[in-house]
Scaffold this active site. Structure first.
Site, PDB file in Angstrom:
ATOM      1  N   ASN A  93      63.942 102.052  59.867  1.00 42.98           N
ATOM      2  CA  ASN A  93      64.986 101.088  60.187  1.00 42.98           C
ATOM      3  C   ASN A  93      64.828 100.482  61.577  1.00 42.98           C
ATOM      4  O   ASN A  93      65.285  99.367  61.821  1.00 42.98           O
ATOM      5  CB  ASN A  93      66.356 101.776  60.077  1.00 42.98           C
ATOM      6  CG  ASN A  93      67.458 100.987  60.753  1.00 42.98           C
ATOM      7  OD1 ASN A  93      67.902  99.963  60.245  1.00 42.98           O
ATOM      8  ND2 ASN A  93      67.894 101.455  61.920  1.00 42.98           N
ATOM      9  N   TYR A 164      59.789  88.346  65.181  1.00 44.04           N
ATOM     10  CA  TYR A 164      60.648  89.185  64.342  1.00 44.04           C
ATOM     11  C   TYR A 164      60.494  88.809  62.874  1.00 44.04           C
ATOM     12  O   TYR A 164      60.342  89.670  61.999  1.00 44.04           O
ATOM     13  CB  TYR A 164      62.103  89.024  64.773  1.00 44.04           C
ATOM     14  CG  TYR A 164      63.083  89.852  63.977  1.00 44.04           C
ATOM     15  CD1 TYR A 164      63.321  91.181  64.301  1.00 44.04           C
ATOM     16  CD2 TYR A 164      63.792  89.295  62.903  1.00 44.04           C
ATOM     17  CE1 TYR A 164      64.230  91.945  63.578  1.00 44.04           C
ATOM     18  CE2 TYR A 164      64.690  90.046  62.176  1.00 44.04           C
ATOM     19  CZ  TYR A 164      64.905  91.368  62.520  1.00 44.04           C
ATOM     20  OH  TYR A 164      65.803  92.116  61.790  1.00 44.04           O
ATOM     21  N   LYS A 168      59.025  91.327  59.870  1.00 46.76           N
ATOM     22  CA  LYS A 168      59.834  91.731  58.720  1.00 46.76           C
ATOM     23  C   LYS A 168      59.240  91.236  57.406  1.00 46.76           C
ATOM     24  O   LYS A 168      59.282  91.939  56.389  1.00 46.76           O
ATOM     25  CB  LYS A 168      61.271  91.218  58.892  1.00 46.76           C
ATOM     26  CG  LYS A 168      62.034  91.891  60.033  1.00 46.76           C
ATOM     27  CD  LYS A 168      62.149  93.388  59.811  1.00 46.76           C
ATOM     28  CE  LYS A 168      63.014  94.064  60.860  1.00 46.76           C
ATOM     29  NZ  LYS A 168      63.176  95.520  60.626  1.00 46.76           N
ATOM     30  N   THR A 199      76.681  94.566  63.620  1.00 46.18           N
ATOM     31  CA  THR A 199      76.097  95.621  64.439  1.00 46.18           C
ATOM     32  C   THR A 199      76.016  95.138  65.885  1.00 46.18           C
ATOM     33  O   THR A 199      76.257  93.967  66.191  1.00 46.18           O
ATOM     34  CB  THR A 199      74.675  95.975  63.960  1.00 46.18           C
ATOM     35  OG1 THR A 199      73.831  94.822  64.139  1.00 46.18           O
ATOM     36  CG2 THR A 199      74.678  96.390  62.492  1.00 46.18           C
TER      37      THR A 199
END
Length: 258
Positions: A93, A164, A168, A199
């Site tokens: 994660n 990023y 991913k 988050t």
């Protein structure tokens, strides 16, 4: 042996906050033992204290690990093996998504240092954790690997930076490679791709970015870490033994690959 028993060992990287912490809590509620790590010692201490209070310190193993430092990953899994044994569940994660005051670095301004830093954590770190955990799964003829991707790796990115997004998106190819390598050995590899989740990484709920996200999400809200954790938890269970190579989107309908 039931895989929901306290004999089952789960590892959650980036398990000290957000989706990772919610996943650790979900797995502990199911009866597993859970080993977590994060980069910030203060977050590790806080998460370990909270989880130990709720589930017992004997079922929680927490350490500070920098995924950009391969020796720290090796040390973590070695210590875990000596303390509890080999992991049967691995949830990758942990991830970083650098942003400045105006958002992610524009493509032409991305430095090689930033690019390498993101890939070293999000992709190479995942690879190294899998290298550490999979031999033990093979020995036990059982393993559940869940890679946490992102909507940014599935659709046109609206918020995330290029490094990023690339890291991913690459997880899908990495998962396919693992499935081909470990076919027939009781190991499944799946990806969960969250959308906009409430988050710390996403920032305040009422920020302009998050309000814009909510406006385009059919569900009309951001997701909660516990909702992603529930999907991850199912994929790590016995009932998901025939789900292998899936990407589960948890995004409220923002991206619909139907």
């Amino acid at each position: 042996m039931s895989r929901g028993s306290t004999s089952t060992i789960a590892v959650v990287t980036g398990g000290t906050s957000g989706i990772g912490l919610a996943t650790a809590r979900h797995l502990l509620e199911r009866g597993n033992r859970c080993a977590i790590f994060g980069q910030r010692p203060i977050n590790v201490e806080s998460a370990a204290e909270a989880l130990s209070q709720d589930f017992g310190s004997e079922r929680v193993f927490a350490r500070s690990v920098d995924l950009a430092e391969p020796t720290q990953i090796t040390s973590f899994f070695r210590e875990l093996d000596e303390r509890w044994g080999r992991a049967e569940i691995l949830v990758c994660n942990a991830g970083i998504s650098p942003k400045g005051p105006d958002g992610p670095t524009p493509f032409q301004e991305i430095t090689l240092e930033e690019w390498n830093a993101v890939l070293s954590v999000n992709l190479t770190g995942t690879m190294l954790c899998c290298q550490a955990a999979l031999p033990g799964m093979v020995a036990q003829n059982f393993g559940r690997v869940v890679l946490v991707g992102s909507i940014a790796g599935r659709a046109l990115p609206k918020i995330a930076g290029t490094a990023y997004v690339a890291s991913k998106a690459a997880l899908a190819g990495f998962a396919r490679s693992l499935i081909a390598r470990y076919a027939g050995q009781g190991i499944t590899v799946n990806v969960v791709a969250p959308g906009r989740i409430a988050t710390e990484m996403a920032g305040p709920r009422d920020s302009l970015v998050n309000r814009a996200a909510v406006a385009r999400i059919p569900a009309g809200r951001m997701g909660e870490p516990e909702e992603v954790a529930a999907a991850i938890g199912f994929l790590t269970s016995d009932k998901a033994a025939f789900i292998n190579g899936a990407i589960i989107d948890v995004n409220g309908g923002e991206f619909v690959p139907l």
